[in-house]
Design a protein around this motif. Sequence first.
Motif, PDB file in Angstrom:
ATOM      1  N   THR A 197       0.871  -1.072  -0.120  1.00 28.13           N
ATOM      2  CA  THR A 197      -0.010   0.086   0.122  1.00 28.13           C
ATOM      3  C   THR A 197       0.879   1.218   0.164  1.00 28.13           C
ATOM      4  O   THR A 197       0.605   2.224  -0.813  1.00 28.13           O
ATOM      5  N   CYS A 198       1.858   1.395   0.864  1.00 28.07           N
ATOM      6  CA  CYS A 198       2.762   2.512   0.859  1.00 28.07           C
ATOM      7  C   CYS A 198       3.846   2.193   1.950  1.00 28.07           C
ATOM      8  O   CYS A 198       3.912   1.278   2.460  1.00 28.07           O
ATOM      9  N   VAL A 199       4.754   3.148   1.598  1.00 30.43           N
ATOM     10  CA  VAL A 199       6.052   3.212   2.304  1.00 30.43           C
ATOM     11  C   VAL A 199       6.277   4.357   2.735  1.00 30.43           C
ATOM     12  O   VAL A 199       6.330   5.440   2.124  1.00 30.43           O
ATOM     13  N   GLN A 200       6.021   4.819   4.271  1.00 30.56           N
ATOM     14  CA  GLN A 200       6.128   5.914   4.807  1.00 30.56           C
ATOM     15  C   GLN A 200       7.158   6.324   5.733  1.00 30.56           C
ATOM     16  O   GLN A 200       7.775   5.392   6.482  1.00 30.56           O
ATOM     17  N   LEU A 201       7.704   7.600   5.977  1.00 29.44           N
ATOM     18  CA  LEU A 201       8.470   7.911   6.866  1.00 29.44           C
ATOM     19  C   LEU A 201       8.095   8.390   8.249  1.00 29.44           C
ATOM     20  O   LEU A 201       7.283   9.394   8.278  1.00 29.44           O
ATOM     21  N   GLU A 202       8.509   8.104   9.354  1.00 28.16           N
ATOM     22  CA  GLU A 202       8.020   8.468  10.590  1.00 28.16           C
ATOM     23  C   GLU A 202       8.834   8.528  11.721  1.00 28.16           C
ATOM     24  O   GLU A 202      10.299   7.806  11.708  1.00 28.16           O
ATOM     25  N   GLN A 203       8.750   8.861  12.976  1.00 27.97           N
ATOM     26  CA  GLN A 203       9.615   8.869  14.297  1.00 27.97           C
ATOM     27  C   GLN A 203       9.059   7.620  14.798  1.00 27.97           C
ATOM     28  O   GLN A 203       8.204   7.269  14.910  1.00 27.97           O
ATOM     29  N   ASP A 204      10.217   7.123  15.617  1.00 24.04           N
ATOM     30  CA  ASP A 204       9.952   5.939  16.328  1.00 24.04           C
ATOM     31  C   ASP A 204       9.705   6.479  17.864  1.00 24.04           C
ATOM     32  O   ASP A 204       9.936   7.543  18.194  1.00 24.04           O
ATOM     33  N   ARG A 223      15.430   5.731  21.869  1.00 27.83           N
ATOM     34  CA  ARG A 223      14.940   5.280  20.813  1.00 27.83           C
ATOM     35  C   ARG A 223      14.070   6.274  20.207  1.00 27.83           C
ATOM     36  O   ARG A 223      13.536   6.413  18.936  1.00 27.83           O
ATOM     37  N   ALA A 224      13.440   7.125  20.949  1.00 30.25           N
ATOM     38  CA  ALA A 224      12.565   8.224  20.445  1.00 30.25           C
ATOM     39  C   ALA A 224      13.207   9.227  19.503  1.00 30.25           C
ATOM     40  O   ALA A 224      14.309   9.596  19.655  1.00 30.25           O
ATOM     41  N   GLY A 225      12.329   9.159  18.284  1.00 26.26           N
ATOM     42  CA  GLY A 225      12.791  10.023  17.311  1.00 26.26           C
ATOM     43  C   GLY A 225      13.760   9.350  16.476  1.00 26.26           C
ATOM     44  O   GLY A 225      14.067   9.952  15.306  1.00 26.26           O
ATOM     45  N   VAL A 226      13.979   8.142  16.286  1.00 25.38           N
ATOM     46  CA  VAL A 226      14.742   7.427  15.475  1.00 25.38           C
ATOM     47  C   VAL A 226      13.926   7.274  14.310  1.00 25.38           C
ATOM     48  O   VAL A 226      12.560   6.684  14.368  1.00 25.38           O
ATOM     49  N   GLY A 227      14.480   7.327  13.043  1.00 23.20           N
ATOM     50  CA  GLY A 227      13.581   7.211  11.892  1.00 23.20           C
ATOM     51  C   GLY A 227      13.211   5.700  11.346  1.00 23.20           C
ATOM     52  O   GLY A 227      14.059   4.782  11.720  1.00 23.20           O
ATOM     53  N   LEU A 228      11.980   5.645  11.263  1.00 24.67           N
ATOM     54  CA  LEU A 228      11.397   4.464  11.014  1.00 24.67           C
ATOM     55  C   LEU A 228      10.829   4.291   9.468  1.00 24.67           C
ATOM     56  O   LEU A 228      10.105   5.349   9.075  1.00 24.67           O
ATOM     57  N   MET A 229      10.766   3.402   8.601  1.00 22.49           N
ATOM     58  CA  MET A 229      10.062   3.293   7.529  1.00 22.49           C
ATOM     59  C   MET A 229       8.874   2.178   8.035  1.00 22.49           C
ATOM     60  O   MET A 229       9.031   1.221   8.430  1.00 22.49           O
ATOM     61  N   GLU A 230       7.633   2.741   7.779  1.00 23.22           N
ATOM     62  CA  GLU A 230       6.482   1.741   7.908  1.00 23.22           C
ATOM     63  C   GLU A 230       6.053   1.492   6.596  1.00 23.22           C
ATOM     64  O   GLU A 230       5.524   1.911   5.697  1.00 23.22           O
ATOM     65  N   VAL A 231       6.266   0.018   6.333  1.00 19.55           N
ATOM     66  CA  VAL A 231       5.741  -0.543   5.236  1.00 19.55           C
ATOM     67  C   VAL A 231       4.262  -1.178   5.351  1.00 19.55           C
ATOM     68  O   VAL A 231       4.365  -2.301   6.148  1.00 19.55           O
ATOM     69  N   VAL A 232       3.257  -0.833   4.545  1.00 17.80           N
ATOM     70  CA  VAL A 232       2.135  -1.218   4.739  1.00 17.80           C
ATOM     71  C   VAL A 232       1.633  -2.217   3.583  1.00 17.80           C
ATOM     72  O   VAL A 232       1.626  -1.783   2.585  1.00 17.80           O
ATOM     73  N   THR A 233       1.196  -3.575   3.997  1.00 21.44           N
ATOM     74  CA  THR A 233       0.737  -4.488   3.102  1.00 21.44           C
ATOM     75  C   THR A 233      -0.590  -4.284   2.792  1.00 21.44           C
ATOM     76  O   THR A 233      -1.527  -3.845   3.548  1.00 21.44           O
ATOM     77  N   GLU A 234      -1.216  -4.895   1.476  1.00 24.94           N
ATOM     78  CA  GLU A 234      -2.511  -4.874   1.372  1.00 24.94           C
ATOM     79  C   GLU A 234      -3.002  -6.374   2.086  1.00 24.94           C
ATOM     80  O   GLU A 234      -2.189  -7.088   2.490  1.00 24.94           O
ATOM     81  N   PRO A 235      -4.232  -6.328   2.397  1.00 23.58           N
ATOM     82  CA  PRO A 235      -4.617  -7.677   3.101  1.00 23.58           C
ATOM     83  C   PRO A 235      -4.974  -8.545   2.334  1.00 23.58           C
ATOM     84  O   PRO A 235      -6.119  -9.013   1.914  1.00 23.58           O
ATOM     85  N   GLU A 236      -3.822  -9.277   1.968  1.00 25.37           N
ATOM     86  CA  GLU A 236      -4.098 -10.476   0.761  1.00 25.37           C
ATOM     87  C   GLU A 236      -3.140 -11.709   1.218  1.00 25.37           C
ATOM     88  O   GLU A 236      -3.099 -12.604   0.424  1.00 25.37           O
ATOM     89  N   LEU A 237      -2.759 -11.664   2.489  1.00 24.48           N
ATOM     90  CA  LEU A 237      -2.045 -12.851   3.189  1.00 24.48           C
ATOM     91  C   LEU A 237      -3.366 -13.798   3.687  1.00 24.48           C
ATOM     92  O   LEU A 237      -4.408 -13.330   4.342  1.00 24.48           O
ATOM     93  N   THR A 238      -3.006 -15.157   3.967  1.00 24.19           N
ATOM     94  CA  THR A 238      -4.194 -16.248   4.358  1.00 24.19           C
ATOM     95  C   THR A 238      -3.573 -16.932   5.582  1.00 24.19           C
ATOM     96  O   THR A 238      -4.473 -17.674   6.095  1.00 24.19           O
ATOM     97  N   SER A 239      -2.347 -16.869   5.970  1.00 25.96           N
ATOM     98  CA  SER A 239      -1.956 -17.684   6.986  1.00 25.96           C
ATOM     99  C   SER A 239      -0.508 -16.967   7.697  1.00 25.96           C
ATOM    100  O   SER A 239       0.102 -16.111   7.216  1.00 25.96           O
ATOM    101  N   GLY A 240      -0.262 -17.673   8.933  1.00 29.63           N
ATOM    102  CA  GLY A 240       0.806 -17.085   9.582  1.00 29.63           C
ATOM    103  C   GLY A 240       2.047 -17.386   8.833  1.00 29.63           C
ATOM    104  O   GLY A 240       3.359 -16.611   8.778  1.00 29.63           O
ATOM    105  N   ALA A 241       2.199 -18.601   7.959  1.00 28.19           N
ATOM    106  CA  ALA A 241       3.558 -19.030   7.162  1.00 28.19           C
ATOM    107  C   ALA A 241       3.661 -17.909   6.165  1.00 28.19           C
ATOM    108  O   ALA A 241       4.700 -17.523   5.971  1.00 28.19           O
TER     109      ALA A 241
END
Length: 579
Positions: A197-204, A223-241
């Motif tokens: 879905t997206c890759v966004q930049l944010e604070q930890d 850890r406060a203020g460390v740069g984070l990349m949040e990678v959000v996937t589409e809801p397309e997976l079906t199991s833990g594996a």
Amino acid sequence: MAANKTARVAFVLKRWYQVGRTEALCASRCHIGGRPEAALSTRAEWEAVVGLEIHAQVHSASKLFSSAAVTFLAPPNSCVALFDAALPGTMPIKDIIEDDALIFIKVRLVHVTAPSGLNKMIDPMVLNRRCVEAVVLTGLALGCRINRRSYFDRKHYFYADMPAGYQITQQRVPVAERGVLRVPGEWHGRERNLGITCVQLEQDSGKSLHDAAEGLTLVDLNRAGVGLMEVVTEPELTSGAEAAAAVQELQLILRTLGTCQGIMAEGHLRVDANVSIRKPGQPLGVRTEVKNLNSLRWLSRAVDFEIRRQIGLLETGGQIVNETRSFDVKLGKTIPMRDKEAKQDYRFMPEPNLPSLVLMGDDERPMNQRQNRQGLVSVSALRALLPELPASRRSRLIRNHDLRPDLVTTLVKEDGLMEYFEEVIEVGKQDPKIVINWVMNDLLGVLNECGLSVSQSPIKPRVLAELINLQIDGIISSSVAKKVFTMMWKDNEVRSPVKIVAESGWSIICDPVQLEAACIDVIAKHPKQVELVRSGHAKVLNKFVGQVQKLLDGRGDPAQVKRILENKLLPQTGDGHCS
């Protein structure tokens, strides 16, 4: 009293690090979902839907909006700038001064104003350039569309380790959108493309440490203020594996790019899993979110447990609640954390102290010298730096060397193993299938046993190539080659394979008289097996070959030994050959 508490926190952190690294090393070299409960079997009338939010810590020396250092296991609250601690009046801009090799952070208490003529683009002093480059590189590797202009927003919520009461993130327009993660089929049975879905930049955020003995919660803002990349996937997976396979593939990509170290035990990679179930063809069901999973094994188990829990709840007349849950490792189940229905509104709003983040597009050039001085991040320049990615590596190895997919998966997954394998082939000019057996069975086996990485191996690729050449050229037998390998490992490569063979007298025996004498000796000691061979049990002949090699310390020429035994034990045909 305060010093004792600080020392206790540091000890807890160090102990957590040691245990976590051991768990991570074992988990990374185990098949994900190998336990029986990981093979989820849901009823045919239910369909699981899983989406992931993956938080990857940017591999950078300093934080996103300050020059405070990013150092794992540093003493608590020792890497905190005034802005990280949200002191009143501080702004996301930094100025570094050096004094006796120590770096102090002086946060300017002035409003950030965009330089004239730049249309409100972020000053490089406001934002860590390395973090911007990392998120752009990651987006490119995932085939995302890179937005030339993105925006920062405030996400308001209260945690003790979030001193500002809000997180700076990208809710409206992130840096990258609409990509694809290719999840290999070797891990979960079928290859698939997972939408990004997206890759966004944010604070930890910081970290809360709960001291049960004292009944206190201690806050560490390193850890406060460390740069984070949040990678959000589409809801397309079906199991833990599948979820674990997707995260592991992303982990490989991030490590290949160098944008994130990906060590889950150190908090570099954390996963939130959104899980729901539905009947096939029906709208999405009510979802629950399982937070802060920092192990691939735990991710797989948590998702599978949550799917089973929701199915059981609906089939017994219950109702799924939209809530946040955590995974209890000891109990092996998810437990409620807080109710989403009752949570406060995040009250997203544009970050007033940060103008838009502008990148230089693929076909753009700086419009003037002022833009050159600002040093805008160039998308085209980063695209040219993209290395060969894991999926391409696997395809190339299979295509060029005709290797099994499972072996190729391990080669690519283990850090440095593919490069080691290819260097052995390049130096020795050997058959890849012979080299892969040595690398996977002998080298990787002893590395795992000793808890070493490939880069720490005392046997370098050129030396292993030399050993394999001795075996292929018929100078030593395969069993002797194993003994030489063991001696090189113990000697820390002090002696070469040729020198070890010469000093030990392990060269292969080709003298037919000596070989025949050894064969006669073995035949005389095993009369019952002789009768079995002569009565038609030809496979027993291999046991005789093994006994002769044992007598000769593995130095007998295998082809000659087998030929002599066949002539003496198997019935002869009219043309003088064994039948």
